[in-house]
Design a protein around this motif. Structure first.
Motif, PDB file in Angstrom:
ATOM      1  N   UNK A  75     -27.924  43.050 -13.075  1.00 12.58           N
ATOM      2  CA  UNK A  75     -27.291  44.333 -12.782  1.00 12.58           C
ATOM      3  C   UNK A  75     -25.787  44.230 -12.956  1.00 12.58           C
ATOM      4  N   UNK A  76     -25.218  45.213 -13.633  1.00  9.98           N
ATOM      5  CA  UNK A  76     -23.770  45.348 -13.726  1.00  9.98           C
ATOM      6  C   UNK A  76     -23.360  46.352 -12.658  1.00  9.98           C
ATOM      7  N   UNK A  77     -22.406  45.973 -11.812  1.00  7.16           N
ATOM      8  CA  UNK A  77     -22.100  46.804 -10.648  1.00  7.16           C
ATOM      9  C   UNK A  77     -20.605  46.852 -10.366  1.00  7.16           C
ATOM     10  N   UNK A  78     -20.154  48.047 -10.040  1.00  6.09           N
ATOM     11  CA  UNK A  78     -18.795  48.213  -9.530  1.00  6.09           C
ATOM     12  C   UNK A  78     -18.881  48.303  -8.013  1.00  6.09           C
ATOM     13  N   UNK A  79     -18.023  47.567  -7.345  1.00  2.00           N
ATOM     14  CA  UNK A  79     -17.985  47.674  -5.895  1.00  2.00           C
ATOM     15  C   UNK A  79     -16.557  47.602  -5.382  1.00  2.00           C
ATOM     16  N   UNK A  80     -16.312  48.334  -4.314  1.00  8.42           N
ATOM     17  CA  UNK A  80     -14.987  48.343  -3.716  1.00  8.42           C
ATOM     18  C   UNK A  80     -15.087  48.399  -2.207  1.00  8.42           C
ATOM     19  N   UNK A  81     -14.183  47.725  -1.532  1.00 10.37           N
ATOM     20  CA  UNK A  81     -14.083  47.770  -0.079  1.00 10.37           C
ATOM     21  C   UNK A  81     -12.734  48.372   0.264  1.00 10.37           C
ATOM     22  N   UNK A  82     -12.759  49.422   1.073  1.00  9.88           N
ATOM     23  CA  UNK A  82     -11.555  50.188   1.342  1.00  9.88           C
ATOM     24  C   UNK A  82     -11.251  50.175   2.840  1.00  9.88           C
ATOM     25  N   UNK A  83     -10.060  49.706   3.156  1.00  8.61           N
ATOM     26  CA  UNK A  83      -9.642  49.600   4.555  1.00  8.61           C
ATOM     27  C   UNK A  83      -8.229  49.056   4.593  1.00  8.61           C
ATOM     28  N   UNK A  84      -7.992  48.075   5.486  1.00 12.59           N
ATOM     29  CA  UNK A  84      -6.661  47.477   5.581  1.00 12.59           C
ATOM     30  C   UNK A  84      -6.288  46.741   4.299  1.00 12.59           C
ATOM     31  N   UNK A  85      -7.269  46.004   3.758  1.00 10.63           N
ATOM     32  CA  UNK A  85      -7.034  45.296   2.505  1.00 10.63           C
ATOM     33  C   UNK A  85      -8.029  45.741   1.455  1.00 10.63           C
ATOM     34  N   UNK A  86      -7.640  46.639   0.570  1.00  9.52           N
ATOM     35  CA  UNK A  86      -8.553  47.181  -0.434  1.00  9.52           C
ATOM     36  C   UNK A  86      -8.837  46.160  -1.534  1.00  9.52           C
TER      37      UNK A  86
END
Length: 204
Positions: A151-162
Motif C-alpha cells: 500500500x502507498x499511503x500518505x499520513x500526517x500527525x497534526x498537533x504540537x509537532x506536525x
C-alpha cells in the motif's frame, strides 16, 4: 492436449478468484497488519523507518471493512537518536470489484483497495496529535484466506509537532469468515463438554 490444459487452468483460476471474492463478503473478519514501512520523505519527513501496525477489521457489507489498528515502530535518522512512534486509530477499507475477467491476468488473484484511517499518534519528545492516513494498495491472495499486500499511503500527525509524509507499507491479512469461527467455537465447546461428561461418568 494444450486445449485441455488451458481449460483446466482456466477453471482452477476461476474457482480461486470466486473463493477469494467470498472472503470479502459481509460477516468476514480481517486480521493482520503492515510489517514494513519505507518512508520517502514527501513532506516534512526525510528518513527510513520500520513499523508494525496490527489490524483487526470486520466486513460490514461486501467489499467494505472497518476496524482498529495500533501502529508502533521506530524511525532512524542519520546522525540523530532513534524516534519511537506509537498510536491508535480506526480505519475503513474498500475493495474494488474488477470490471472484467481475464483468466490470463494475474490480477484475478487479488483486489485493489482504498483505505482511510483516523486516530491519535505520538512520538519521542512530541505530544500526541491527530493522525490522518489515506492510501491505496493491492492485496494478492496466496490462498482464499491469506493475502499479501502493498500500500502507498500518505499520513500526517497534526498537533504540537506536525509531521507528514508518503510511505510504502508491506504486510499481510488473514480473512476469517464469521460462520467458520462460530462453527469451530461450537465444536471445541462440544468436545470439551463431552470430555467433562466422560470424566464424570468414570468417577461415578
Amino acid at each position: 492436449m494444450k486445449k485441455i490444459t488451458f481449460t483446466l487452468a482456466a477453471l482452477a483460476g476461476l474457482a480461486f478468484a470466486n473463493q477469494a471474492n467470498a472472503q470479502l463478503q459481509k460477516g468476514t473478519f480481517l486480521v493482520g497488519g503492515q510489517l514494513g514501512n519505507l518512508n520517502f520523505g514527501l513532506g516534512s519527513s526525510n528518513n527510513v523507518s520500520l513499523s508494525l501496525s496490527p489490524k483487526v477489521g470486520y466486513f460490514i457489507q461486501n467489499n467494505l471493512a472497518i476496524g482498529a489498528e495500533v501502529p508502533i515502530g521506530f524511525t532512524a535518522i542519520k546522525g540523530k537518536d532513534p524516534i519511537f512512534n506509537y498510536g491508535i486509530g480506526a480505519f475503513g477499507r474498500y475493495y474494488f470489484a474488477p470490471k472484467e475477467f481475464n483468466i490470463d491476468n494475474v490480477l484475478n488473484k487479488g483486489r485493489f483497495f482504498g483505505e482511510v484511517g483516523v486516530g491519535i499518534a505520538g512520538q519521542t519528545d512530541v505530544e500526541v496529535g491527530f493522525n490522518l492516513r489515506i492510501g491505496a494498495g493491492y492485496a494478492y491472495f496466496l490462498t482464499p484466506n491469506v493475502a499479501l499486500e502493498t500500500m502507498v499511503r500518505y499520513q500526517g500527525t497534526y498537533g504540537t509537532g506536525n509531521t507528514s509524509g508518503l510511505d510504502i507499507n508491506l504486510g499481510f491479512q488473514i480473512h476469517l469468515p464469521s460462520k467458520k469461527i462460530k462453527s469451530e467455537y461450537y465444536q471445541i465447546r462440544d468436545e470439551a463438554g463431552a470430555r467433562k461428561s466422560s470424566k464424570q461418568s468414570e468417577e461415578e
